[in-house]
Design a protein around this motif. Structure first.
Motif, PDB file in Angstrom:
ATOM      1  N   ALA A 133      42.083 -18.519  -8.075  1.00 30.19           N
ATOM      2  CA  ALA A 133      42.219 -18.446  -6.622  1.00 30.19           C
ATOM      3  C   ALA A 133      43.358 -17.482  -6.309  1.00 30.19           C
ATOM      4  O   ALA A 133      44.297 -17.324  -7.099  1.00 30.19           O
ATOM      5  CB  ALA A 133      42.522 -19.819  -6.041  1.00 30.19           C
ATOM      6  N   LYS A 134      43.281 -16.815  -5.194  1.00 33.40           N
ATOM      7  CA  LYS A 134      44.327 -15.846  -4.859  1.00 33.40           C
ATOM      8  C   LYS A 134      45.678 -16.534  -4.717  1.00 33.40           C
ATOM      9  O   LYS A 134      45.775 -17.665  -4.266  1.00 33.40           O
ATOM     10  CB  LYS A 134      43.951 -15.098  -3.585  1.00 33.40           C
ATOM     11  CG  LYS A 134      42.741 -14.184  -3.778  1.00 33.40           C
ATOM     12  CD  LYS A 134      42.389 -13.419  -2.523  1.00 33.40           C
ATOM     13  CE  LYS A 134      41.179 -12.508  -2.766  1.00 33.40           C
ATOM     14  NZ  LYS A 134      40.782 -11.765  -1.550  1.00 33.40           N
ATOM     15  N   GLU A 135      46.704 -15.827  -5.132  1.00 32.60           N
ATOM     16  CA  GLU A 135      48.061 -16.367  -5.079  1.00 32.60           C
ATOM     17  C   GLU A 135      48.409 -16.768  -3.648  1.00 32.60           C
ATOM     18  O   GLU A 135      48.147 -16.028  -2.702  1.00 32.60           O
ATOM     19  CB  GLU A 135      49.044 -15.309  -5.589  1.00 32.60           C
ATOM     20  CG  GLU A 135      50.426 -15.835  -5.882  1.00 32.60           C
ATOM     21  CD  GLU A 135      51.281 -14.793  -6.601  1.00 32.60           C
ATOM     22  OE1 GLU A 135      52.511 -14.951  -6.591  1.00 32.60           O
ATOM     23  OE2 GLU A 135      50.714 -13.827  -7.173  1.00 32.60           O
ATOM     24  N   ASN A 136      48.994 -17.976  -3.492  1.00 31.79           N
ATOM     25  CA  ASN A 136      49.278 -18.501  -2.158  1.00 31.79           C
ATOM     26  C   ASN A 136      50.660 -19.152  -2.163  1.00 31.79           C
ATOM     27  O   ASN A 136      50.821 -20.303  -2.568  1.00 31.79           O
ATOM     28  CB  ASN A 136      48.207 -19.507  -1.745  1.00 31.79           C
ATOM     29  CG  ASN A 136      48.317 -19.910  -0.284  1.00 31.79           C
ATOM     30  OD1 ASN A 136      49.400 -20.133   0.224  1.00 31.79           O
ATOM     31  ND2 ASN A 136      47.179 -20.009   0.387  1.00 31.79           N
ATOM     32  N   ALA A 137      51.651 -18.403  -1.710  1.00 33.22           N
ATOM     33  CA  ALA A 137      53.034 -18.874  -1.738  1.00 33.22           C
ATOM     34  C   ALA A 137      53.235 -20.085  -0.839  1.00 33.22           C
ATOM     35  O   ALA A 137      54.062 -20.967  -1.136  1.00 33.22           O
ATOM     36  CB  ALA A 137      53.977 -17.748  -1.323  1.00 33.22           C
ATOM     37  N   THR A 138      52.491 -20.161   0.256  1.00 32.73           N
ATOM     38  CA  THR A 138      52.636 -21.289   1.186  1.00 32.73           C
ATOM     39  C   THR A 138      52.242 -22.597   0.507  1.00 32.73           C
ATOM     40  O   THR A 138      52.972 -23.601   0.588  1.00 32.73           O
ATOM     41  CB  THR A 138      51.771 -21.067   2.433  1.00 32.73           C
ATOM     42  OG1 THR A 138      52.190 -19.871   3.080  1.00 32.73           O
ATOM     43  CG2 THR A 138      51.898 -22.244   3.396  1.00 32.73           C
ATOM     44  N   LEU A 139      51.085 -22.602  -0.157  1.00 32.32           N
ATOM     45  CA  LEU A 139      50.645 -23.814  -0.841  1.00 32.32           C
ATOM     46  C   LEU A 139      51.557 -24.162  -2.010  1.00 32.32           C
ATOM     47  O   LEU A 139      51.832 -25.336  -2.268  1.00 32.32           O
ATOM     48  CB  LEU A 139      49.209 -23.642  -1.330  1.00 32.32           C
ATOM     49  CG  LEU A 139      48.114 -23.643  -0.255  1.00 32.32           C
ATOM     50  CD1 LEU A 139      46.753 -23.398  -0.879  1.00 32.32           C
ATOM     51  CD2 LEU A 139      48.117 -24.957   0.517  1.00 32.32           C
ATOM     52  N   GLU A 140      52.045 -23.162  -2.703  1.00 39.53           N
ATOM     53  CA  GLU A 140      52.936 -23.426  -3.827  1.00 39.53           C
ATOM     54  C   GLU A 140      54.243 -24.063  -3.349  1.00 39.53           C
ATOM     55  O   GLU A 140      54.791 -24.945  -4.016  1.00 39.53           O
ATOM     56  CB  GLU A 140      53.197 -22.135  -4.599  1.00 39.53           C
ATOM     57  CG  GLU A 140      51.963 -21.642  -5.355  1.00 39.53           C
ATOM     58  CD  GLU A 140      52.186 -20.319  -6.057  1.00 39.53           C
ATOM     59  OE1 GLU A 140      53.341 -19.852  -6.104  1.00 39.53           O
ATOM     60  OE2 GLU A 140      51.191 -19.745  -6.560  1.00 39.53           O
ATOM     61  N   ALA A 141      54.726 -23.637  -2.202  1.00 46.51           N
ATOM     62  CA  ALA A 141      55.944 -24.225  -1.655  1.00 46.51           C
ATOM     63  C   ALA A 141      55.741 -25.696  -1.302  1.00 46.51           C
ATOM     64  O   ALA A 141      56.697 -26.481  -1.257  1.00 46.51           O
ATOM     65  CB  ALA A 141      56.395 -23.444  -0.421  1.00 46.51           C
ATOM     66  N   LEU A 142      54.484 -26.075  -1.044  1.00 39.70           N
ATOM     67  CA  LEU A 142      54.154 -27.464  -0.737  1.00 39.70           C
ATOM     68  C   LEU A 142      53.926 -28.304  -1.991  1.00 39.70           C
ATOM     69  O   LEU A 142      53.667 -29.500  -1.911  1.00 39.70           O
ATOM     70  CB  LEU A 142      52.900 -27.515   0.144  1.00 39.70           C
ATOM     71  CG  LEU A 142      53.033 -26.927   1.552  1.00 39.70           C
ATOM     72  CD1 LEU A 142      51.678 -26.923   2.242  1.00 39.70           C
ATOM     73  CD2 LEU A 142      54.053 -27.719   2.365  1.00 39.70           C
ATOM     74  N   GLY A 143      54.005 -27.677  -3.161  1.00 39.45           N
ATOM     75  CA  GLY A 143      53.866 -28.419  -4.406  1.00 39.45           C
ATOM     76  C   GLY A 143      52.620 -28.140  -5.191  1.00 39.45           C
ATOM     77  O   GLY A 143      52.312 -28.866  -6.151  1.00 39.45           O
ATOM     78  N   ASN A 144      51.866 -27.102  -4.835  1.00 35.72           N
ATOM     79  CA  ASN A 144      50.674 -26.757  -5.599  1.00 35.72           C
ATOM     80  C   ASN A 144      51.013 -25.909  -6.822  1.00 35.72           C
ATOM     81  O   ASN A 144      51.952 -25.112  -6.796  1.00 35.72           O
ATOM     82  CB  ASN A 144      49.677 -26.006  -4.722  1.00 35.72           C
ATOM     83  CG  ASN A 144      48.965 -26.924  -3.754  1.00 35.72           C
ATOM     84  OD1 ASN A 144      49.463 -27.192  -2.672  1.00 35.72           O
ATOM     85  ND2 ASN A 144      47.823 -27.428  -4.142  1.00 35.72           N
ATOM     86  N   ASP A 145      50.244 -26.066  -7.870  1.00 38.07           N
ATOM     87  CA  ASP A 145      50.438 -25.272  -9.078  1.00 38.07           C
ATOM     88  C   ASP A 145      50.069 -23.815  -8.823  1.00 38.07           C
ATOM     89  O   ASP A 145      49.253 -23.514  -7.950  1.00 38.07           O
ATOM     90  CB  ASP A 145      49.594 -25.829 -10.216  1.00 38.07           C
ATOM     91  CG  ASP A 145      50.102 -27.175 -10.701  1.00 38.07           C
ATOM     92  OD1 ASP A 145      51.330 -27.350 -10.773  1.00 38.07           O
ATOM     93  OD2 ASP A 145      49.266 -28.053 -10.999  1.00 38.07           O
ATOM     94  N   PRO A 146      50.643 -22.885  -9.583  1.00 34.22           N
ATOM     95  CA  PRO A 146      50.419 -21.461  -9.335  1.00 34.22           C
ATOM     96  C   PRO A 146      49.003 -21.003  -9.681  1.00 34.22           C
ATOM     97  O   PRO A 146      48.383 -21.507 -10.618  1.00 34.22           O
ATOM     98  CB  PRO A 146      51.448 -20.781 -10.244  1.00 34.22           C
ATOM     99  CG  PRO A 146      51.676 -21.760 -11.352  1.00 34.22           C
ATOM    100  CD  PRO A 146      51.575 -23.109 -10.711  1.00 34.22           C
ATOM    101  N   THR A 147      48.516 -20.055  -8.914  1.00 38.31           N
ATOM    102  CA  THR A 147      47.231 -19.419  -9.189  1.00 38.31           C
ATOM    103  C   THR A 147      47.407 -17.914  -9.127  1.00 38.31           C
ATOM    104  O   THR A 147      48.231 -17.395  -8.363  1.00 38.31           O
ATOM    105  CB  THR A 147      46.156 -19.851  -8.185  1.00 38.31           C
ATOM    106  OG1 THR A 147      46.598 -19.556  -6.850  1.00 38.31           O
ATOM    107  CG2 THR A 147      45.877 -21.337  -8.290  1.00 38.31           C
ATOM    108  N   SER A 148      46.618 -17.210  -9.939  1.00 35.02           N
ATOM    109  CA  SER A 148      46.692 -15.748 -10.047  1.00 35.02           C
ATOM    110  C   SER A 148      48.130 -15.300 -10.314  1.00 35.02           C
ATOM    111  O   SER A 148      48.990 -16.099 -10.656  1.00 35.02           O
ATOM    112  CB  SER A 148      46.088 -15.084  -8.812  1.00 35.02           C
ATOM    113  OG  SER A 148      44.686 -15.278  -8.804  1.00 35.02           O
ATOM    114  N   GLY A 149      48.392 -14.002 -10.170  1.00 35.23           N
ATOM    115  CA  GLY A 149      49.736 -13.511 -10.442  1.00 35.23           C
ATOM    116  C   GLY A 149      50.091 -13.597 -11.912  1.00 35.23           C
ATOM    117  O   GLY A 149      49.248 -13.453 -12.795  1.00 35.23           O
TER     118      GLY A 149
END
Length: 390
Positions: A133-149
């Motif tokens: 899934a495309k990298e999403n800094a907003t979701l990661e800041a909410l506690g989601n694991d990293p995607t892409s990048g």
């Protein structure tokens, strides 16, 4: 194309932001348990780890199986992030000193974020895109694991939210995940069961590293391999389509094909039947009647809209008596990038199959009550290294 907002909400829901600090537990592990060194088979657990994926090792431990190592793979997120989840969960359960964790291959054999997203342009968006899934800094800041990048990028917020925190210990680095598989099977020929709850990359690499690896294991169990679920992806919402998509194989189709055509003594696929049991709030509260760090995490984070996928595969592995129906067929995996079924299983009967295939055991029905009880007991009475005599 599914709504990006719907996908984002589904992703965020997978890591619910309910928090219940581990320090608030009213009761620790059940101290009445006696030391019971493992007497069952040896197993290596390979998974794309998440907050509540610890059940996949609690179940075999509860049955006296000897877990000689845990591997991570790139599927839901990057392998390194998954390995750190596994390490953190072992630490809160007192299992980190006797079960090593190896971070697996960063990338699938051929697939990359670019090729995956290009395939989606050709054939449509998958309801769950996993690590690509495309990298999403907003979701990661909410506690989601990293995607892409960057595959070595770690999102520490994903460890802070659950309450178990970033792991204190270190991952094993004496060899690679695939190297560990090969070494242990050579050390214990015919004794080691391989469990795969994520992509099959590490296992495929081990098959290619050692031509005797597969045949010298005690068998392979796979969570994944949905068959004939396409019509279900045309109705309902994106979540419904997610429940019948096959990301574990799609993320690395070439590895899936290598594994499913290798000469393992037996291969068990837990495909469609992995969707039969979905926990509700009452079940999670019942589990929490016996309070410990694992039951607390289940109550706080186990989604009540996703089935017990990996847990079902683990239960079938350790307790064949819960299997009510199964079939056998020859299995192939579509590895044509131009195909809309890239990464999906293609089943055959002997008279119609192409050369080079082997039979697999495919589970079609399980005793749901027994399955529920197995999962519940493993969470309520988890083993520790002290219990295992290690």
């Amino acid at each position: 194309m599914p709504s990006l907002l719907a996908l984002a909400l589904a992703l965020a829901a997978r890591l619910s932001l309910l928090t219940l600090p581990l320090s608030t537990l009213a009761a620790p592990f059940n101290s009445a348990r006696t030391v019971t060194p493992p007497t069952g088979p040896k197993v290596i657990i390979d998974n794309d780890w998440c907050i509540t994926c610890f059940v996949t090792y609690l179940v075999p431990l509860d049955y006296g199986w000897d877990i000689i190592g845990i591997l991570s793979d790139t599927s839901n997120s990057w392998s390194l992030q998954g390995a750190l989840h596994a390490q953190a969960s072992l630490e809160i359960g007192g299992l980190d000193s006797c079960i090593p964790v190896y971070s697996g291959a960063d990338f699938p054999l051929l697939q990359t974020a670019h090729t995956f997203q290009t395939w989606e342009l050709l054939h449509g968006v998958l309801p769950w895109e996993g690590v690509f899934a495309k990298e999403n800094a907003t979701l990661e800041a909410l506690g989601n694991d990293p995607t892409s990048g960057d595959p070595k990028r770690v999102v520490e917020e994903a460890f802070e939210k659950p309450g178990y925190g970033y792991p204190n210990g270190s991952l094993a680095t004496d060899t690679t995940a695939a190297g560990f598989l090969v070494e242990q099977v050579r050390k214990y020929p015919g004794e080691v069961v391989i469990y795969s709850g994520g992509a099959l990359t590490n296992i495929a690499l081990a098959v290619r590293m050692d031509p005797d690896f597969a045949k010298n294991t005690a068998g392979l169990y796979i969570m994944g391999g949905y068959i004939d679920r396409m019509i279900e992806q045309t109705s309902g919402d994106v979540l419904q389509a997610d429940l019948v998509s096959d990301i574990n194989l799609i993320i690395d189709p070439e590895s899936a094909k290598i594994a499913l055509t290798a000469d393992f003594p037996n291969i068990t696929i837990v495909g469609n039947v992995a969707n039969v049991l979905t926990p509700d709030t009452a079940y999670l509260e019942d589990v929490f009647e016996v309070e410990n760090p694992f039951s607390q995490l289940m109550l706080s984070y186990a989604p009540t809209f996703l089935p017990f996928w990996d847990e079902t595969a683990a239960a079938i592995m350790v307790d064949p008596s819960i299997v009510l129906e199964e079939i056998e067929f020859y299995a192939d995996v579509d590895t044509s990038f131009n195909s809309p079924y890239y990464g999906y299983i293609r089943p055959y009967q002997a008279a119609l199959m192409p050369p080079g295939l082997r039979t697999v055991r495919y589970i079609t029905k399980v005793n749901e009550t027994a399955l529920s009880d197995i999962i519940k007991h493993s969470i309520q009475y988890p083993k520790t290294c002290a219990d295992l005599g290690k």
